[in-house]
Design an enzyme around this catalytic site. Structure first.
Site, short mmCIF file in Angstrom:
data_model
loop_
_atom_site.label_atom_id
_atom_site.label_comp_id
_atom_site.label_asym_id
_atom_site.label_seq_id
_atom_site.Cartn_x
_atom_site.Cartn_y
_atom_site.Cartn_z
CE LYS A 272 -4.26 -1.64 0.08
NZ LYS A 272 -5.20 -1.56 1.19
NE ARG B 270 -7.32 -7.96 -1.46
CZ ARG B 270 -6.83 -7.17 -2.39
NH1 ARG B 270 -5.87 -6.30 -2.07
NH2 ARG B 270 -7.28 -7.23 -3.64
#
Length: 298
Positions: free
Chosen positions: A229, A263
């Site tokens: 991210k 994830r």
């Protein structure tokens, strides 16, 4: 040591059962989009997406998350086009594996078709933006992932502000859980995700990670989608292809603070990190014991 107060720790999702009081599930990511955030279209072709899905299973993934639309702002993608991207991958993976399959979608019709093809989870990153989605899930055996985000799908949300990020995310998720429960989805089929980076800046995502126990305290298994991210890139000044170490660090801190699903893009490294973290937390035994266990040091 913090262990999340799970309301229903043992979950059967499709053909697999997880005791989330003792196990962390690793969710692999397969994006069938030409403009995906991380792989930039590497798995857009159907055969590449299917190959990547089966490879994730070989590497130890408990779960494969298949998406056909990026979260990032952009033009809407028609439901038919999204379904054409994800449903064939779901069908081929299901034909060859009992792995948990989730479809990353906010559209009720895409979810319905994916469930019919073999998906056992609907992963909605938009906080139930389509009110019909809960009915589709309620009418099936699928599990629902409810994620915190504030913007309408594929739109900008400039300068997000929170007075208390963890408290506000927890309250949002609890409200959406109540919507799902009212629609007939039982609590044993609900998972929550605080939505790292989704309508949040880097400081918000860092704080959410260190305060993730406040989300896990809701009692539902918490999913941490931290892999590669932007909050990792900005923290480390690292481009997308150089965020593995930061992603693993964020995942481990999330697990220590109660995450029970992570994830991740790099499956092998993430599985090793999850199993090691479980052992450190006392949730599993080592694979074997020989070092300094006998009369002669090994």
């Amino acid at each position: 040591m913090y262990l999340p107060p799970l309301r229903i720790p043992v979950r059967t999702i499709g053909a697999r059962t997880f005791d989330f009081s003792r196990r962390v599930a690793v969710m692999a990511v397969v994006n069938r989009t030409p403009d995906s955030f991380f792989d930039r279209g590497r798995t857009f072709a159907l055969d590449k997406a299917v190959q990547a899905s089966f490879r994730a299973v070989e590497l130890g993934a408990d779960w494969v998350d298949i998406g056909g639309v990026p979260f990032a702002p952009g033009d809407p993608i028609p439901v038919e086009a999204e379904a054409d991207r994800v449903v064939p991958v779901v069908a081929e993976l299901r034909a060859g594996s009992d792995v948990v399959i989730s479809v990353d979608t906010f559209h009720a019709e895409v979810a319905r078709r994916a469930i019919a093809a073999g998906a056992t989870v609907v992963n909605d990153t938009t906080g139930l933006s389509d009110p019909r989605l809960v009915s589709v899930v309620a009418d099936s055996d699928a599990t629902l992932v409810i994620t915190h985000s504030l913007a309408a799908p594929r739109t900008f949300y400039p300068r997000p502000h929170y007075d208390d990020i963890a408290a506000e995310v927890a309250a949002f998720l609890l409200g959406r859980v109540e919507v799902a429960l009212a629609a007939g989805i039982p609590e044993e089929r609900i998972i929550v995700d605080p939505g790292h980076d989704l309508n949040k800046n880097t400081l918000h995502s860092l704080e959410l990670t260190r305060r993730l126990s406040e989300i896990a305290d809701l009692g539902y298994p918490t999913l941490a989608a931290v892999s590669n991210k932007d909050f990792i890139g900005e923290t480390l000044d690292a481009p997308r292809e150089a965020r593995l170490e930061g992603s693993l660090a964020a995942a481990v801190v999330s697990m220590v603070n109660g995450a029970r699903i992570i994830r991740m893009h790099d499956v092998a490294a993430s599985v090793a990190a999850a199993r090691m973290t479980e052992a450190i937390l006392g949730l599993r035994e080592p694979a074997y014991l020989t070092h300094n266990m006998g009369d002669v040091n090994e």
